[in-house]
Design a protein around this motif. Sequence first.
Motif: not given
Length: 222
Positions: A48-53, A93-116
């Motif tokens: 799961v960590g690899l998939v999210v990463a 467009a600003r809200l759409q981009n904010a949502v997308y950046v938020g998704i990426i940040a969430w993915e990076v955080s989840a991947a870091a926690v899982l790899l830990r």
Amino acid sequence: MADGGRRTDTRRSGLKESADTAGPVRWTRWPGLVAGPALGAAALTAVVGLVVALAAFGNLTDFGTNQQFVRHVLAMDTTFRDPDLMWRAVTSARLQNAVYVGIIAWEVSAAAVLLRAVWLWCAALRGGSAGQARAASSVGLVMVLLLFGLGFLAIGGEWFAMWQSEQWNGLDAAARNTLLAAAALVLVHLPSAAGPDRPGTPDRPGIPEEPAAAGQPGSATG
């Protein structure tokens, strides 16, 4: 002859004892491997960590592809355009981009926690405590469930009617990731996933120290 027979029996007994103890000694460096669920929890957490990463890496290196996906889902411009639903659309467009950046940040955080968590599982499999590994896995897997279950299936699929779109529809991928994370979470919380709770010795963690054997009587000489 009697003395020779006793010596032969003693040698055979010693060989048998060595063969009986060879198996456990082979596992002393990885005592947790004896418990299948512990190894399975580590492996599935790693998957799961690899998939999210990889998902986060793809979004960072190919930013524009899924950016369009998020924009179309939020704008609801490829749905049935039912007037009773279109008021939910987000066209800024600003809200759409904010949502997308938020998704990426969430993915990076989840991947870091899982790899830990994977690193902690490796330590647990070598005889350490599985408590920290289980806690880290739980946090990371719940983050994945919230992302794909709540974010994509519930909000994207139902609130923004993504199920109506043939072109911008990520429900199948979201469902797979949700099921994978849920299965991993169940396995992580199986009672036996913590590995065997056995006292260990400094040189052989996880293997109980056996009491000293009583002295062997000397062989009689003829």
